[in-house]
Design an enzyme around this catalytic site. Structure first.
Site: not given
Length: 556
Positions: A450-451, A205, A462, A527
């Site tokens: 979570t939304y 990386c 979810t 998401e």
């Protein structure tokens, strides 16, 4: 620095950005340039990140005065606009969240160019090669978190920009990283960055290697260490075995590895507090490599590979390290993608309503089935730059499936026998005060984030999907939860998602745009970044659990 009437209007290092293999010498040059006599208007020296608006405005005027004074000076012996100064201006013009600073930096670069200075330009249009910059701007609603990052650190890097899609997580991530790298602790500050360099190099990386190399030099580190492990102290080199196991096969870590580093007779002995600090730094960097590769992070505008002094031309179009797959997004037509979302939502509802209970034997069988499933991840990639390899011991040592077919697998770690909540948290807090609390907060935030939406649907629970993701990653690392039905993993995680998750968690340097775009093809990018965060934190916790268990056994 010698000067001439011509040179005073030209960047003294205006060659195109060096190839990645020249990275080490470039980092050394950068450090030398910053110590030479030049205008030197940096964010830190001019307090452009002051929280006082008036002080910030005065600093901005001072920045302009210094730059314009250099541009207007044509006499021998005058100061020059050095390459680091130009790159600082480029960075501010591209990523500063304060509009007045961003616009002034852009204006100064334009003025310099008009007066004959060869100025750099960024090679990418945004922080990610996978996520269009315009879409990212739409999904980052909270600009305050970016402003806070700039005021705290003097820059907003690409990691922060992408994580800003989830500001609640970003806040606790930045607190944890600040404590690891900057707050009081058992390890010297330059060593902290060098340990992160060693860790990031294992996953090739260059983004993090460059970032922490700069931090290492800023903290007063010896630049020769960056040209190869052989130049680093023996004590740091002694971490290499633990580093490679943490990065690729943490389940092989035993109390013997700990004893070799901390026992009284060990050469260059580590204290337990020093060791736990180093372990968390390495695991943090390894998991951040997963996030960086998984989100397709572009080099920073002031990193090697992130800028050029050449004018745009067809032969110098921005090229991602993920080419030639960078634009193969694998998207579907609206109807097909929407149907996939509907099917996944229906499966989630059915699992939540399921009342059937499995026997313990069946639960174990389903875990073993998931753990041994063949998920191909390897693709052909370019060999890493020589300089990265000089920072890696035993580069051929890589991840192998926890239970390769035909081989005897190591014992599964049962979460009930050693868990973060019951064992790891208290051990970390005991050896490195407050770090356990910071890590725990980060794990909690990402697990509960979570939304209540999924793709085009609102009001969605979810939880089952998030839990399946977390437990699948731990399954890949040989950690089993007795009370979890691993049949849910197979129901909720499509094969393309499993390929992405396994690649990112186990072979992050193999991640490509095709792998990223192949799963959840009708979901928002935010998401997918959320999924990346879950993978990163689950991987981090898994690696820590194996090491903390070994330390616990040593301490008994």
């Amino acid at each position: 620095m010698p000067s001439s009437p011509v040179a005073s209007r030209t960047c003294p290092a205006n060659e195109d950005n060096a190839p990645a293999r020249a990275f080490g010498s470039a980092m050394s040059r950068r450090h030398r340039y910053e110590s030479e006599s030049d205008v030197g208007p940096t964010v830190k020296s001019l307090a452009l990140c002051s929280r006082d608006e008036a002080e910030r405005a005065a600093s901005l005027e001072e920045l302009s005065r210094r730059v314009l004074a250099c541009l207007g000076a044509g006499r021998p012996g005058s100061m020059q606009l050095s390459k680091p100064t130009l790159l600082h201006l480029l960075l501010l013009s591209r990523s500063c969240p304060l509009e007045e600073v961003r616009e002034r930096a852009t204006e100064l670069l334009r003025t310099a160019q008009e007066q004959g200075v060869e100025v750099p330009r960024a090679l990418s249009s945004g922080p990610s090669v996978f996520i269009p910059a315009k879409e990212m701007l739409k999904e980052v609603a909270d600009q305050d978190v970016l402003t806070e990052s700039f005021l705290s650190t003097g820059r907003v890097d690409h990691i922060t920009m992408v994580m800003a899609m989830h500001p609640a997580y970003l806040s606790c991530f930045l607190r944890t990283q600040h404590a690891l790298l900057e707050m009081d602790g058992p390890l010297p500050h330059d060593w902290r960055h060098y340990i992160a360099v060693m860790a990031a190099a294992r996953h090739h990386c260059s983004y993090l290697v460059q970032q922490h190399s700069a931090g290492f030099l800023d903290a007063g580190g010896e630049e020769s260490w960056l040209s190869g492990l052989q130049h680093a102290p023996t004590k740091l080199r002694s971490l290499q075995t633990l580093n490679k196991l943490l990065a690729h096969r943490p389940w092989l870590i035993t109390q013997q590895h700990i004893q070799e580093l901390v026992c009284p007779g060990a050469e260059s002995r580590w204290s337990l507090a020093e060791l736990i600090h180093a372990v968390i730094l390495m695991a943090h960097a390894h998991s951040l490599c997963s996030f960086g590769w998984g989100c397709g992070l572009n080099p920073e505008p002031d990193h090697i590979g992130g800028y050029t002094f050449q004018l745009p031309s067809p032969s110098h179009l921005p090229r991602s390290p993920h080419s030639p797959l960078a634009h193969e997004d694998g998207r579907q037509e609206l109807g097909e993608g929407a149907m996939e979302v509907e099917v996944l939502m229906q499966k989630m509802v059915e699992l939540q309503q399921q009342e059937e209970e499995c026997t313990q034997e069946e639960m174990v069988t389903r875990f073993e089935r998931e753990r041994s499933e063949s998920i191909p991840t390897t693709v052909v990639r370019e060999a890493p730059p020589d300089l990265l390899l000089r920072l890696v011991e035993d580069p051929e040592f890589r991840y192998e499936d926890f239970a390769p077919k035909g081989e005897q697998s190591p014992p599964t770690m049962r979460a009930q026998d050693y868990s973060w909540e019951d064992h790891g948290f208290s051990l970390v807090n005991r050896l490195l005060p407050d770090m356990g609390q910071l890590l725990d907060e980060k794990f909690q935030v990402v697990s509960n984030l979570t939304y209540h939406r999924m793709a085009m649907h609102e009001g969605v629970d979810t939880h089952t999907l998030r839990k399946a993701l977390w437990n699948y990653i731990h399954c890949l690392y040989g950690i089993r939860y007795d009370d979890y039905d691993y049949g849910s993993v197979n129901v909720l995680l499509e094969r393309s998602l499993k390929v992405f998750v396994k690649t990112m968690a186990c072979h992050p340097e193999q991640t490509t745009a095709r792998v990223y775009h192949a799963f959840w093809r009708h979901f928002r990018h935010s998401e997918k970044v959320h999924a990346n965060l879950i993978v990163m934190e689950a991987r981090l916790q898994a690696a820590l659990l194996y090491t903390l268990r070994a330390i616990t056994h040593y301490m008994r």
